[in-house]
Design a protein around this motif. Structure first.
Motif, short mmCIF file in Angstrom:
data_model
loop_
_atom_site.label_atom_id
_atom_site.label_comp_id
_atom_site.label_asym_id
_atom_site.label_seq_id
_atom_site.Cartn_x
_atom_site.Cartn_y
_atom_site.Cartn_z
N HIS A 115 -3.23 4.49 9.11
CA HIS A 115 -3.41 4.13 7.71
C HIS A 115 -3.44 5.40 6.88
N VAL A 116 -2.50 5.52 5.94
CA VAL A 116 -2.37 6.73 5.14
C VAL A 116 -3.09 6.61 3.81
N TRP A 117 -2.79 5.53 3.08
CA TRP A 117 -3.35 5.38 1.73
C TRP A 117 -3.14 3.94 1.28
N ARG A 118 -4.23 3.29 0.90
CA ARG A 118 -4.18 1.89 0.46
C ARG A 118 -3.41 1.04 1.47
N TYR A 150 1.27 2.81 5.61
CA TYR A 150 1.06 3.19 7.01
C TYR A 150 2.26 3.99 7.50
N TYR A 169 4.87 -0.39 4.47
CA TYR A 169 4.05 -0.78 3.32
C TYR A 169 3.71 -2.26 3.45
#
Length: 263
Positions: free
Chosen positions: A203-206, A209, A252
């Motif tokens: 998980h990168v941001w919100r 991925y 996403y």
């Protein structure tokens, strides 16, 4: 004597009068209890540390960066691939992968192979980390792949300065000697295969991925042209019995199905 017997009789009568309402009370109490509903077993409380997701937890779409990246670094093979997966309770991921693969290369023996065609895969992934609070995923899964394509096979020919004609010095006929260049364009081929996949998705941001996937590919069936096998199969890789593939995907998650907030 008679007076004593009479006193005993009166005492016994009084005891019966006192005991009768008490017995009736117990009897009525027993009848009331029988009419009461049976007590249900206490439900097991859910662990608050385990997130609860809805059945349809979003649609995940992404693209593979490994195929274009390897071509930029000098590979003779190129592939572009898109993926869509339905997130079910953050645990099961029915997946569809569609792509296009092509190759244009020469072998060490001076044989030219060329092909380009679409391919697709269908399968399912299982998230081992579905009970974890963090949003990273460890996926194991399986894929069925299929590609139908055409390919060209040709040998490199050079002029014979002594006897004339064309020949390929790297290919020799063990029976008759010498070699004759050949060119067979547009041969048809199909291939079906099975993939066992292991993926790490961070998980990168919100809802973004990224992650690696390693794929062990096993050929199920293949049909090839009359004058030679293809060197490359779109979606599968190097033609052979088994092979290994790698993808690096950016994903996403579209939360179009979500009714509840994230736990």
């Amino acid at each position: 004597m008679a007076r004593k017997i009479f006193s005993c009789f009166i005492s016994l009568f009084l005891c019966l009068l006192i005991a009768a309402p008490t017995q009736a009370q117990y009897t009525n109490s027993g009848q009331d209890r029988s009419k009461l509903p049976v007590a249900h077993k206490k439900k097991k409380e859910k662990d608050p540390n385990i997130p609860v997701y809805p059945l349809l937890n979003g649609l995940e779409v992404g693209v593979d960066l490994w195929g274009p990246g390897s071509a930029l670094l000098g590979s003779d093979n190129f592939s572009a691939e898109a993926v869509a997966a339905l997130n079910m309770k953050n645990r099961f991921f029915p997946t569809v992968e569609i792509g296009y693969g092509k190759s244009d290369n020469w072998s060490e023996e001076g044989i030219h192979y060329k092909t380009g065609a679409p391919y697709f895969r269908l399968g399912m992934d299982y998230n081992v980390f579905y009970k974890k609070k963090f949003l990273h995923k460890l996926l194991v899964g399986v894929r069925y792949g299929f590609s139908s394509f055409k390919y060209d096979v040709a040998s490199l020919g050079i002029d014979d300065p002594i006897f004339g004609g064309h020949f390929n010095p790297n290919i020799e006929d063990d029976i008759w000697g010498g070699s004759i260049p050949f060119n067979h364009p547009g041969m048809k081929s199909t291939m079906q295969w099975l993939e066992l996949c292991g993926s790490i998705r961070a998980h990168v941001w919100r809802d973004l991925y990224m992650g690696w996937s390693v794929r062990f590919k096993f050929r199920l069936s293949a049909s090839t042209g009359l004058y030679g096998d293809p060197a490359y199969v779109p979606g599968y890789g190097t033609f052979g019995s088994n092979t290994l593939g790698i993808t690096y995907t950016i994903i996403y998650r579209l939360p179009v199905f979500i009714k509840n907030k994230k736990p």
